[in-house]
Design an enzyme around this catalytic site. Structure first.
Site, short mmCIF file in Angstrom:
data_model
loop_
_atom_site.label_atom_id
_atom_site.label_comp_id
_atom_site.label_asym_id
_atom_site.label_seq_id
_atom_site.Cartn_x
_atom_site.Cartn_y
_atom_site.Cartn_z
N ARG A 16 0.81 -1.22 0.00
CA ARG A 16 0.00 0.00 0.00
C ARG A 16 0.85 1.27 0.00
O ARG A 16 0.33 2.36 -0.27
CB ARG A 16 -0.94 -0.01 1.21
CG ARG A 16 -2.17 -0.89 1.00
CD ARG A 16 -3.11 -0.82 2.19
NE ARG A 16 -2.64 -1.63 3.29
CZ ARG A 16 -3.20 -1.66 4.50
NH1 ARG A 16 -4.25 -0.89 4.75
NH2 ARG A 16 -2.73 -2.43 5.46
N THR A 79 1.54 -12.93 11.12
CA THR A 79 2.38 -12.50 12.24
C THR A 79 2.84 -13.66 13.12
O THR A 79 3.96 -13.65 13.62
CB THR A 79 1.62 -11.47 13.08
OG1 THR A 79 0.34 -12.01 13.45
CG2 THR A 79 1.41 -10.17 12.32
N ASN A 377 40.32 39.45 4.37
CA ASN A 377 39.16 40.00 3.66
C ASN A 377 39.20 39.52 2.22
O ASN A 377 40.17 39.76 1.49
CB ASN A 377 39.18 41.53 3.69
CG ASN A 377 37.90 42.11 3.10
OD1 ASN A 377 36.92 42.32 3.80
ND2 ASN A 377 37.91 42.36 1.80
#
Length: 459
Positions: A16, A79, A377
């Site tokens: 599903r 199961t 920088n």
């Protein structure tokens, strides 16, 4: 204390879900649902954990690793048939076995522990974890006798009309006396609508022998939700997201809009962190106190230092120090290390590079495979040219250097301490310390030439 074991049922294909991905590997808040089950069982201090696998067994093994023993269920016949696959590992052991579905990622360790404790204190042969369901359709019903004891569990498809009115449902999680479980499984039949061997039939078998069967009802039905399709997956994601976000807020973090903030389970957030809406924080990320994240920022497996600010940016597998400013629209790629009080500005990408304390890359630059010192920088549009089509090379910029705008540093190259690189330069050789390097064509102005070009276009 009695020995404790766990059997995780994770062999179903999950048709599903309509997915190539094996069902129990579908993630909930970034973690496979079966992994959530394992993680919540671990604090119970089990003596053995067994995962029953079937479809996609190799993929599950890759995720689980050594956290659980695995047993293959070659054919999925219910199961009860799944649990009996663990017989060789558990059959003759004394103790309690919990049976859990691998698609129930929301059950907490506190619930597992309470179920174990209840079962052992009651001296039951079986204990069912139950819940009151607002809509019990599709669930097995827990049927009790006049003494409020569990009499049997009836699957929805096999239930009569009166039994379908019962709202106490079987969550699919049980505790059993281990020896009684495997002995009763030998007598389970597949005489039912599905033609399968149901684990709940063990309850009736034990009841018929006058063995004690108990039930432990969790007050939180949503905690027991099983995930069978994408709708349920999204619902579980929402529940777990709320649970995680509330934990962080109770621990002192501010989430301005928790409904639109996504934090994975392994994330650590200290007090007074501020998280704006649209932020996604994943992996083993640590965010230190007073940091500010977002809005619309994605962080994956990073260390974020104290009082650092990251806005509208992406960072992955990196270290970011204290009082750092990043963004907006920066990309910190894997293996970056950003020093304290550094600044990474808009549209800057940093990859596999270190940036020292108080260094700045403020705009529109790419810093890749570089070692940048402190107080450097780097001007707008700078690129460390690290790749020749085959190999990558290192750029080194030492402390206090100044890199002018639109500079290309063609690696391997070193810019020395305190040196200057003039704007627009393409640097292919090392720059000594305290030097000015200019590497660009000399400007030539041809007066009146623009008019000639415009006149040619008119012709």
């Amino acid at each position: 204390m009695a020995k404790r074991y766990a059997v995780i049922l994770a062999a179903g294909q999950g048709t599903r879900m309509k997915s190539k991905l094996y069902k129990v590997l579908h993630p909930v808040m970034g973690r496979p649902m079966v992994q959530h089950v394992i993680d919540q069982l671990n604090p119970v201090n089990l003596d053995k954990m067994i995962t029953i696998v079937g479809h996609g067994a190799e993929k599950v093994a890759e995720h689980i690793g050594n956290e659980s023993e695995m047993v293959l269920q070659g054919e999925q016949l219910g199961t009860g048939h799944a649990v009996i696959q663990a017989e060789d590992l558990l059959k003759n052991k004394d103790g309690t076995t919990i049976v859990v579905c691998g698609d129930t990622p929301l059950i907490t360790s506190e619930t597992y522990r309470s179920l174990f404790d209840h079962h052992e204190q009651e001296g039951a042969k079986a204990t069912v974890l139950t819940a009151k369901a607002p809509d019990p359709s599709g669930y097995g019903r827990v049927v009790r006798n006049d003494q409020n004891e569990v009499e049997r569990i009836v699957e929805h498809k096999d239930a009569e009309d009166a039994e379908r009115q019962v709202d106490e449902i079987n969550t699919g999680t049980y505790c059993f006396d281990n020896k009684a479980l495997f002995e009763a499984l030998q007598h389970v039949s597949n005489d039912n609508v599905q033609g399968e061997y149901y684990l709940p039939d063990v309850i009736e078998i034990l009841q018929s022998r006058d063995e004690k069967v108990s039930a432990f009802q969790t007050p939180d039905f949503e905690e027991t939700l099983g995930i069978n399709d994408r709708v349920a997956l999204a619902h579980a994601e929402k529940i777990l997201k709320k649970r995680i976000n509330e934990k962080h807020m109770r621990n002192g973090a501010t989430l301005i809009d928790p409904d639109n903030t996504y934090i994975s389970p392994d994330v650590t957030i200290e007090q007074d962190v501020l998280i704006h809406p649209g932020s996604i924080i994943k992996g083993s990320t640590t965010i230190k106190a007073d940091a500010e994240i977002g809005p619309h920022t994605e962080i994956d497996n990073c260390y974020i230092g104290q009082a650092s600010i990251i806005k509208q940016s992406v960072a992955k597998d990196s270290y970011i120090g204290d009082r750092v400013q990043i963004g907006p629209y920066s990309h910190i790629r894997p293996e970056a290390s950003i020093g304290n009080e550094a600044k990474i500005g808009n549209f800057v990408e940093v990859k596999k590079s270190s940036l020292g304390n108080k260094s700045k890359v403020s705009h529109l630059s790419y810093i890749g495979d570089a070692e940048v010192g402190s107080n450097v920088n780097i001007g707008c549009g700078t690129i460390t040219v690290n790749y020749d089509g085959k190999n990558k090379y290192l750029t080194t910029i030492e402390d206090d250097a100044f890199i002018g705008c639109n500079s290309n540093l063609v690696a391997p190259v070193t810019v020395g301490e305190g040196s200057y690189v003039a704007a627009g330069s393409t640097i292919t050789k090392d720059v000594p310390e305290d030097a000015l390097s200019i590497a660009r064509a000399r400007q030539a102005n041809k007066e009146g030439y623009a008019s000639r070009i415009r006149n040619q276009k008119k012709d």
